[in-house]
Write a protein that holds these residues in place. Structure first.
Motif, short mmCIF file in Angstrom:
data_model
loop_
_atom_site.label_atom_id
_atom_site.label_comp_id
_atom_site.label_asym_id
_atom_site.label_seq_id
_atom_site.Cartn_x
_atom_site.Cartn_y
_atom_site.Cartn_z
N PHE A 144 52.10 54.68 44.25
CA PHE A 144 52.06 55.41 42.97
C PHE A 144 50.72 56.11 42.85
O PHE A 144 49.75 55.78 43.55
CB PHE A 144 52.32 54.47 41.79
N SER A 145 50.65 57.08 41.94
CA SER A 145 49.40 57.83 41.76
C SER A 145 49.36 58.48 40.39
O SER A 145 50.40 58.68 39.76
CB SER A 145 49.28 58.91 42.85
N VAL A 146 48.15 58.80 39.94
CA VAL A 146 47.97 59.50 38.66
C VAL A 146 46.99 60.66 38.83
O VAL A 146 46.11 60.63 39.69
CB VAL A 146 47.46 58.56 37.53
N GLN A 147 47.18 61.68 37.98
CA GLN A 147 46.36 62.88 38.04
C GLN A 147 45.04 62.71 37.28
O GLN A 147 44.10 63.46 37.48
CB GLN A 147 47.16 64.06 37.45
N THR A 149 52.51 69.08 32.23
CA THR A 149 52.28 69.01 33.67
C THR A 149 52.38 67.55 34.13
O THR A 149 52.25 66.62 33.33
CB THR A 149 50.91 69.58 34.05
N VAL A 150 52.60 67.37 35.43
CA VAL A 150 52.76 66.02 36.00
C VAL A 150 51.42 65.28 35.96
O VAL A 150 50.42 65.77 36.48
CB VAL A 150 53.26 66.10 37.46
N ALA A 151 51.43 64.10 35.34
CA ALA A 151 50.20 63.30 35.26
C ALA A 151 50.31 62.00 36.06
O ALA A 151 49.34 61.26 36.18
CB ALA A 151 49.86 62.99 33.80
N GLY A 152 51.50 61.71 36.61
CA GLY A 152 51.66 60.51 37.42
C GLY A 152 53.00 60.50 38.12
O GLY A 152 53.99 61.02 37.60
N ILE A 153 53.02 59.94 39.34
CA ILE A 153 54.28 59.80 40.08
C ILE A 153 54.33 58.42 40.74
O ILE A 153 53.29 57.79 40.96
CB ILE A 153 54.45 60.89 41.18
N ALA A 154 55.53 57.98 41.04
CA ALA A 154 55.72 56.74 41.80
C ALA A 154 56.90 56.94 42.75
O ALA A 154 57.82 57.71 42.44
CB ALA A 154 55.99 55.57 40.87
N MET A 155 56.87 56.25 43.88
CA MET A 155 57.97 56.33 44.83
C MET A 155 58.97 55.22 44.51
O MET A 155 58.59 54.09 44.20
CB MET A 155 57.46 56.23 46.26
#
Length: 365
Positions: free
Chosen positions: A338-341, A326-332
């Motif tokens: 950016f963000s983390v789960q 599953t997604v644990a982090g994203i960045a633009m």
């Protein structure tokens, strides 16, 4: 021992399954979504974490209460879980710097709790059948009555809970002479996140969950932070609108847990309710940018849609949960966002994820 005679208690799941135990302190009844945390330590942090609001917490560690409580280990001003379910409860405690017993702490927070439950069987059942609403009660002779009351409890999916735990008035945290200023949207913020910012030369102003961009920006901060919190991220339309405005203006933005999900929704990427969620302090995450692994603390029942995140032209999936991908982090890619789960402030690694705070400070510069 304070409690010599202990009342029989029942745990009734929404699908009709029943487990039996005993009341830890006083008699009572509590409703919520049943979930489990696999952490071997940190029960006080779990119980006071606003992200657990509305949930009946099952602790998989068989011994709870053995090291008492310490007032410096609070993640908020009070207990936030709806109720506690455990195997063996220790009325006596042993720790040099404990400030009291867990049973007194539960009593002072009016929390109903039960023990002597077969938590191994219960956790196996939740893993197979998913998190669901439940009730714990000493009213063991009126199961039908409890069933009727339980049927009226709203499902976690679609439930907005940030307003229940958010501050009512803005407040400050840290040194007002610090180099940086961060505006924090409180949708269930943990104190340790604020401490992590403060020790990095940051002065924080914490705003209520429904604050507007105009309110946050009027303080003239260097960056913006969206906190963790409870419930479904989808109903948080005000927070999503705020995130979208910050992103459109390309201002530094960082999100943790619920804040991470809000950032995804602000980018048109959907979220979904997980089968039983991630709750524990040993969750393996891979940083796809560096190739390094991290042992992380996690606490969420919703997740970001990976397919949509990967298909988004301006999003990069930066972290993956290695147990279920599953997604644990994203960045633009084109914005300072950016963000983390997961929870870098909880530090089970112990320093595996602390770089995320440093990364945000760099973004402020």
């Amino acid at each position: 021992m304070k409690y010599t005679t202990r009342k029989k208690a029942v745990l009734l799941l929404a699908d009709g399954t029943i487990f039996y135990g005993k009341a830890i302190g006083k008699e009572g009844t509590a409703f919520g979504e049943v979930c489990f945390n696999t952490g071997m330590t940190g029960y006080q942090e779990i119980f006071t974490d606003p992200s657990y609001f509305g949930q009946l917490m099952v602790t998989t560690n068989p011994h709870i209460g053995n090291y008492g409580v310490n007032e410096t280990e609070m993640e908020s001003d009070s207990i936030k879980i709806a109720g506690l379910i455990c195997k063996n409860f220790s009325y006596n405690y042993s720790r040099v710097d404990a400030s009291g017993s867990l049973v007194d702490f539960l009593d002072s927070n009016n929390l109903f709790a039960i023990s002597d439950v077969d938590t191994r069987a219960l956790v196996s059942y939740i893993r197979e059948n998913g998190a669901m609403n439940a009730v714990i009660s000493t009213v063991v002779d009126n199961i039908e009555g409890l069933k009727k009351q339980l049927a009226e409890i709203p499902q976690m999916e679609g439930l907005e809970l940030a307003s229940k735990v958010s501050t009512k008035q803005p407040y400050f945290f840290g040194d007002e002479n610090a180099t940086y200023k961060i505006a924090t949207l409180d949708i269930g913020v943990k104190k340790n996140i604020l401490r992590n910012f403060a020790k990095r030369d940051v002065y924080i102003k914490v705003f209520p969950y429904n604050s507007t961009f105009e309110e946050l920006s009027s303080w003239n901060p260097d960056g913006y932070f969206l906190s963790n919190g409870p419930g479904d991220p989808e109903p948080l339309v005000e927070a999503q609108a705020l995130a979208k405005t910050i992103i459109d203006k390309n201002l530094p933005l960082f999100g943790i847990c619920l804040g991470h999900q809000v950032i995804a929704l602000a980018n048109g990427v959907s979220t979904y309710k997980m089968h039983n969620g991630h709750r524990g302090i040993n969750h393996p995450v891979k940083n796809l940018v560096t190739g390094k692994g991290e042992i992380t603390s996690q606490n969420h029942g919703f997740a970001v849609n990976r397919e949509e995140a990967e298909a988004h032209s301006d999003l990069e999936v930066t972290h993956l949960h290695l147990n279920d991908d599953t997604v644990a982090g994203i960045a633009m890619k084109s914005k300072n966002c950016f963000s983390v789960q997961y929870h870098p402030e909880a530090s089970p690694g112990p320093h595996d994820s602390s770089y995320l705070f440093d990364q945000f400070i760099q973004n402020l510069k």
